[in-house]
Design a protein around this motif. Structure first.
Motif, short mmCIF file in Angstrom:
data_model
loop_
_atom_site.label_atom_id
_atom_site.label_comp_id
_atom_site.label_asym_id
_atom_site.label_seq_id
_atom_site.Cartn_x
_atom_site.Cartn_y
_atom_site.Cartn_z
N GLU A 215 42.19 45.75 55.65
CA GLU A 215 43.31 45.68 54.72
C GLU A 215 42.87 44.91 53.47
O GLU A 215 42.67 43.70 53.53
N PRO A 216 42.68 45.63 52.36
CA PRO A 216 42.21 44.94 51.16
C PRO A 216 43.32 44.08 50.56
O PRO A 216 44.49 44.43 50.62
N ASP A 217 42.92 42.96 50.00
CA ASP A 217 43.87 42.11 49.28
C ASP A 217 43.25 41.84 47.91
O ASP A 217 42.45 40.92 47.74
N TYR A 218 43.60 42.70 46.96
CA TYR A 218 43.03 42.60 45.62
C TYR A 218 43.65 41.42 44.90
O TYR A 218 44.85 41.36 44.72
N ARG A 219 42.83 40.45 44.51
CA ARG A 219 43.40 39.21 44.00
C ARG A 219 43.22 39.01 42.50
O ARG A 219 43.45 37.91 42.00
N GLY A 220 42.82 40.07 41.79
CA GLY A 220 42.76 39.96 40.33
C GLY A 220 41.45 39.34 39.84
O GLY A 220 40.68 38.77 40.61
N ILE A 221 41.24 39.49 38.54
CA ILE A 221 39.96 39.08 37.94
C ILE A 221 39.87 37.55 37.83
O ILE A 221 40.82 36.89 37.41
N VAL A 222 38.72 37.02 38.22
CA VAL A 222 38.46 35.58 38.06
C VAL A 222 37.46 35.40 36.93
O VAL A 222 36.41 36.07 36.91
N ARG A 223 37.77 34.54 35.98
CA ARG A 223 36.85 34.33 34.85
C ARG A 223 35.62 33.56 35.31
O ARG A 223 35.61 32.93 36.37
N ASP A 224 34.54 33.65 34.52
CA ASP A 224 33.31 32.93 34.86
C ASP A 224 33.49 31.45 34.59
O ASP A 224 33.23 30.95 33.49
N ASP A 225 33.98 30.75 35.59
CA ASP A 225 34.21 29.31 35.46
C ASP A 225 34.14 28.79 36.90
O ASP A 225 34.91 29.21 37.76
#
Ligand SMILES: Nc1nc2c(c(=O)[nH]1)N[C@H]1C(S)=C(S)[C@@H](COP(=O)(O)OP(=O)(O)OC[C@H]3O[C@@H](n4cnc5c(N)ncnc54)[C@H](O)[C@@H]3O)O[C@H]1N2
Ligand code: MOO
Length: 637
Positions: A215-225
């Protein structure tokens, strides 16, 4: 040691060993949940499932007819037909009806002669229990319907329900966090600023995970930090069973996954001996698997399959079926670096009674080449060079039957080939077309060696076929072929809208500040350019960009549109698609070279008929003028 230098040492473990390490690092004890049978498809049984009831639950008529007691019909014969009274000696039954008390056989309707409203006649005895389904013939109460650790298919649902089972105990799905990272990423559909790209790996990951049962849980883009990444991984590890981090797993200045995972938990390994897909990170945070996958799409999708799919199978204790394999003959040399297991995408065509495989562009960034691939070559780490002509095994990404009915065109490229591909589908012709854009000359070369069914060429014909026939004779001496014109398009200069560089012709190619973009050797366009330079006495070394070669006319147009080149050669169709200006030079017909035996095959005949049809000609003509094929109206523009 300097931190940045330390980071550069990527590990080099074999894929098999790395996978083994990962699987040995985790022991899962997933929960069991009960789901209603109609929703159970794709789920994996936690326990064996037994029938609660028998199906059929009673002896049932298997045919429409009459139910009888067999021993009372013993004397019936054609010479001495036996009359039976309904309601006394027999009972009418329909298929599926319970057998009336006392009856033990069914005589089908076709064997009965009706005498009147109450009487029927038979001419042979009934056989005891004939045309009767016994209790539990389908499923017997207490019988095992499904074993444990079985992935439930549509057909299983029916058996479960028939056996009186309404809920099944299944293994809970692993919830997998999908964390795309990268400050350059934006959600698809937005207007892109320079330097931004759409985040698309996340959707592919989620879809594969779902297909494999997680079950995928797409959590959105994380910036390079690193702080943001740390928080995102921690939260994901708390809310999910596993975490998949995409990109930032290599050694660049903004590749933080390794350090963050080490800080939050443990790095199991970083780097595997594969190409592509080497910068993989396997780790553990809060005792849960964290898998860092490379950013390049092909590397990412392959590595997802190498590591996450087995983890899913490990969770459910199931075994995935291996892909079917096929022996193929290589059309080209395939180089591989020693010490790395290589994965090479290929297209496969059936030529006569053997299969030919052609390597597709190998860049790990080319998602399209993976989407188009028919198969995958897996080259062991110590194999080195594979030579053209060698036979190797390919894993199939498409059914062999589909490959069997595909006509393979190798050679030049033009949007008219796309039109042809689509028309073949729309007309529901019993074959499909696969194109390999390898340039006109290599297309002819390949045809000569039996590496494709047809070649697509544009080699400076005047429109009368003379020049193309000359090339065909040179590459295929003595071979009978049909030249089929697909398009009579002009070739010319592609420049940005309004021609801001003021480009006026060949003589401008060596002008200061003009950046040209070239095509690879062996392409018709390159041949044309080289002739043009010779005729105009221009030394290629004076042309800025002569060495900058790309493999398709689309790439030329895209570079001019984007502004990293001022001029390239192309066609009006491309100019229109990319919003460029077009300065025509000369006609450059685009032909299919079809060997007689292909032209006379069923697929060949249908293809030729299609190309010669008015509808196709009209659509191709409009395409040449720069129109787009419109999918909705069935006739193009
Ligand atoms: N000096 C070195 N540079 C690189 C090495 C190396 O060993 N030394 N390895 C190369 C290889 S091989 C690969 S593979 C890539 C992997 O790098 P990363 O995993 O750190 O990925 P990024 O650099 O962030 O991205 C690569 C590429 O992919 C695009 N991308 C990333 N995420 C997504 C996404 N979710 N959707 C679509 N596209 C994505 C990203 O924009 C980049 O274009 O490193 C090489 N470099
Ligand atoms: O390992 Mo990278 O995945 O070669 O492209």
């Amino acid at each position: 040691m300097d931190e940045s230098l330390r980071k550069q040492a990527l590990g080099n473990m074999s894929l098999a060993e790395a996978r083994e390490r990962l699987l040995l690092s985790f022991r899962f004890s997933p929960q069991t949940e009960r789901v209603p049978v109609p929703q159970a498809r794709g789920r994996v049984t936690a326990e064996p499932v037994y029938a609660r009831l028998s199906m059929p639950p009673f002896p049932a008529a298997a045919m429409d007819g009459i139910a009888v007691r067999a021993d009372r019909t013993r004397d019936a014969s054609p010479a001495r037909p036996l009359r039976l009274e309904e309601g006394v000696d027999c009972h009418p039954v329909d298929t599926g009806d319970p057998l009336p008390q006392g009856m033990d056989a069914v005589i089908r309707l076709e064997r009965i002669r009706r005498i009147d409203g109450r009487t029927v006649e038979i001419r042979e005895p009934a056989v005891p229990w004939k045309h009767v389904r016994s209790v539990g013939e389908d499923v017997a109460q207490g019988e095992m319907i499904l074993p444990a650790h079985h992935r439930i298919r549509p057909v299983d649902l029916g058996v479960l329900l028939a056996g009186g089972v309404t809920e099944v105990p299944v293994i809970s799905k692993p919830r997998v966090a999908v964390l795309p990272t990268g400050s350059e990423l934006v959600p698809p559909g937005r207007a892109l600023k320079r330097g931004e790209i759409f985040e698309f790996n996340g959707a592919v990951f989620s879809a594969y995970l779902e297909e494999w049962g997680a079950e995928p849980d797409y959590r959105g883009i994380v910036r390079d930090d690193p702080e943001l990444l740390k928080r995102a991984i921690l939260e994901a590890a708390e809310g999910c069973d596993w975490v998949v981090v995409n990109a930032g797993s290599s050694v660049g200045s903004e590749d933080y996954t390794h350090d963050v995972v080490r800080e939050l938990g443990e790095v199991i390994l970083h780097g595997v001996a594969t190409s592509p897909g080497s910068p993989v990170l396997l780790g553990k945070v809060r005792n849960k698997p964290v898998i860092g996958l490379p950013g390049y799409p092909v590397a990412a999708y392959l590595a997802l399959e190498w590591f996450v799919r087995p983890l899913i199978d490990h969770w459910f204790k199931v075994k995935a079926d291996p892909r079917p394999r096929l022996r193929v003959r290589l059309e080209e040399d395939v180089r591989s670096k020693e010490g790395r297991e290589h994965f090479v995408r290929v297209s496969i065509g059936r030529i006569g009674d053997r299969y030919a495989a052609r390597p597709l562009p190998r860049g790990a960034g080319s998602a399209l080449s993976l989407a188009r691939a028919d198969g995958l070559l897996r080259i062991p780490a110590r194999r080195g060079l594979l030579r053209a002509g060698e036979e190797v095994e390919a894993e199939l990404l498409r059914p062999k039957e589909r490959i069997d009915r595909t006509l393979w065109v190798a050679g030049g490229q033009d949007p008219v080939l796309e039109l042809l591909v689509n028309r073949i589908r729309r007309e529901r012709l019993p074959f499909s077309l696969s194109t390999a854009g390898i340039g006109s000359l290599r297309g002819l070369h390949s045809l000569a060696r039996g590496g494709c069914h047809m070649a697509a060429i544009h080699l400076g014909d005047e429109g009368d076929g003379v020049e193309h026939r000359r090339w065909v004779r040179r590459f295929l001496p003595g071979k009978e072929v049909l030249l089929l014109r697909l398009a009579a398009r002009p070739l010319g200069w592609l420049v940005a809208k309004g021609n801001p560089a003021g480009f006026s012709g060949a003589e401008d190619l060596s002008r200061r500040g003009i950046r040209f973009i070239n095509r690879q050797e062996g392409s018709g366009t390159r041949l044309f350019l080289d002739r043009l330079l010779r005729e105009n006495g221009i030394d290629p070394s004076t042309v800025d960009g002569y060495d900058r070669e790309v493999l398709s006319p689309w790439e030329v147009a895209a570079a001019v549109e984007e502004g990293s080149a001022d001029v390239g050669l192309g066609t009006p169709a491309l100019a229109r698609r990319f919003g460029l200006d077009f300065l025509p030079l000369r006609d450059d017909p685009f032909d299919l070279v079809i060997p007689l035996e292909v032209a006379e095959s069923e697929a060949g005949r249908l293809l030729i008929e299609l190309v010669r049809s008015d509808a196709f000609r009209a659509a191709a003509a409009s395409l040449e003028k720069g129109g787009l094929e419109r999918p909705a109206d069935g006739h193009g523009e």
